[in-house]
Motif scaffolding. Structure first.
Motif, short mmCIF file in Angstrom:
data_model
loop_
_atom_site.label_atom_id
_atom_site.label_comp_id
_atom_site.label_asym_id
_atom_site.label_seq_id
_atom_site.Cartn_x
_atom_site.Cartn_y
_atom_site.Cartn_z
N MET A 195 0.83 -1.17 0.00
CA MET A 195 0.00 0.00 0.00
C MET A 195 0.88 1.24 0.00
SD MET A 195 -2.95 0.85 2.68
CE MET A 195 -3.58 2.46 2.86
N LEU A 196 0.57 2.17 -0.87
CA LEU A 196 1.33 3.41 -0.94
C LEU A 196 0.90 4.34 0.18
CD1 LEU A 196 1.23 4.04 -4.78
CD2 LEU A 196 3.13 3.16 -3.45
N ARG A 197 1.87 4.92 0.85
CA ARG A 197 1.57 5.86 1.95
C ARG A 197 2.30 7.16 1.71
NH1 ARG A 197 0.97 2.27 7.23
NH2 ARG A 197 0.30 0.39 6.19
N GLU A 198 1.76 8.23 2.27
CA GLU A 198 2.42 9.52 2.11
C GLU A 198 3.70 9.55 2.95
OE1 GLU A 198 -0.49 9.52 5.31
OE2 GLU A 198 -0.94 9.50 3.19
N PHE A 199 4.59 10.44 2.56
CA PHE A 199 5.85 10.55 3.29
C PHE A 199 6.02 12.00 3.76
CE2 PHE A 199 6.63 11.16 -1.19
CZ PHE A 199 7.47 12.26 -1.24
N PRO A 200 6.55 12.16 4.97
CA PRO A 200 6.73 13.52 5.51
C PRO A 200 8.03 14.15 5.00
CG PRO A 200 7.30 11.90 7.15
CD PRO A 200 6.82 11.14 5.96
N PHE A 201 7.94 15.43 4.70
CA PHE A 201 9.12 16.20 4.30
C PHE A 201 8.87 17.64 4.72
CE2 PHE A 201 11.47 18.81 1.21
CZ PHE A 201 12.75 18.35 1.47
N ALA A 202 9.70 18.15 5.60
CA ALA A 202 9.59 19.52 6.11
C ALA A 202 8.21 19.77 6.71
CB ALA A 202 9.90 20.54 5.02
N ASP A 203 7.76 18.85 7.52
CA ASP A 203 6.48 18.93 8.22
C ASP A 203 5.26 18.98 7.28
OD1 ASP A 203 7.70 18.79 10.66
OD2 ASP A 203 7.83 20.97 10.89
N LEU A 212 3.05 16.50 4.39
CA LEU A 212 2.86 15.15 3.90
C LEU A 212 2.70 15.18 2.39
CD1 LEU A 212 0.40 13.71 6.55
CD2 LEU A 212 2.84 13.29 6.33
N PHE A 213 3.51 14.39 1.70
CA PHE A 213 3.47 14.33 0.25
C PHE A 213 2.95 12.97 -0.20
CE2 PHE A 213 6.55 17.68 0.90
CZ PHE A 213 6.15 18.62 -0.04
N SER A 214 2.17 12.99 -1.23
CA SER A 214 1.64 11.77 -1.80
C SER A 214 2.74 11.03 -2.56
CB SER A 214 0.50 12.12 -2.76
OG SER A 214 0.12 11.00 -3.50
N PRO A 215 2.70 9.70 -2.57
CA PRO A 215 3.69 8.96 -3.36
C PRO A 215 3.51 9.19 -4.86
CG PRO A 215 2.17 7.47 -2.27
CD PRO A 215 1.86 8.82 -1.78
N MET A 216 2.37 9.75 -5.22
CA MET A 216 2.13 10.08 -6.63
C MET A 216 3.12 11.12 -7.13
SD MET A 216 -0.05 9.01 -8.78
CE MET A 216 -0.96 9.39 -10.23
N VAL A 217 3.64 11.97 -6.22
CA VAL A 217 4.63 12.97 -6.60
C VAL A 217 5.88 12.29 -7.14
CG1 VAL A 217 6.13 14.81 -5.71
CG2 VAL A 217 3.77 14.65 -4.94
N ILE A 218 6.34 11.25 -6.47
CA ILE A 218 7.51 10.50 -6.91
C ILE A 218 7.21 9.80 -8.23
CG2 ILE A 218 9.05 8.58 -6.37
CD1 ILE A 218 8.64 9.25 -3.43
N CYS A 219 6.03 9.21 -8.33
CA CYS A 219 5.67 8.47 -9.54
C CYS A 219 5.56 9.39 -10.75
CB CYS A 219 4.35 7.74 -9.33
SG CYS A 219 4.44 6.45 -8.09
#
Length: 68
Positions: free
Chosen positions: A1-9, A11-18
């Protein structure tokens, strides 16, 4: 399951990486395929770019989902 990741407080969607990965792969494929080949084989370059992006996006999402 794809989960968001925190960066600089935030939350970013894994769709950003994709999306970034799909865009980079599409640009790389477009740069590697000679323009002359595209003129003889493919009539509509924009449809080719869109289809490559969608395929790379689906592949990167499948790979990231398998990694998690």
């Amino acid at each position: 399951m794809l989960r968001e990741f925190p960066f600089a407080d935030l939350l970013f969607s894994p769709m950003v990486i994709c999306v970034a990965l799909g865009l980079m792969l599409t640009v790389a494929t477009r740069a590697l395929v000679p323009a002359r080949l595209l003129q003889t084989v493919v009539w509509k370059r924009s449809w080719l770019n869109l289809s490559l992006f969608v395929c790379y996006l689906a592949g990167s999402m499948a790979l990231l989902d398998g990694v998690s």
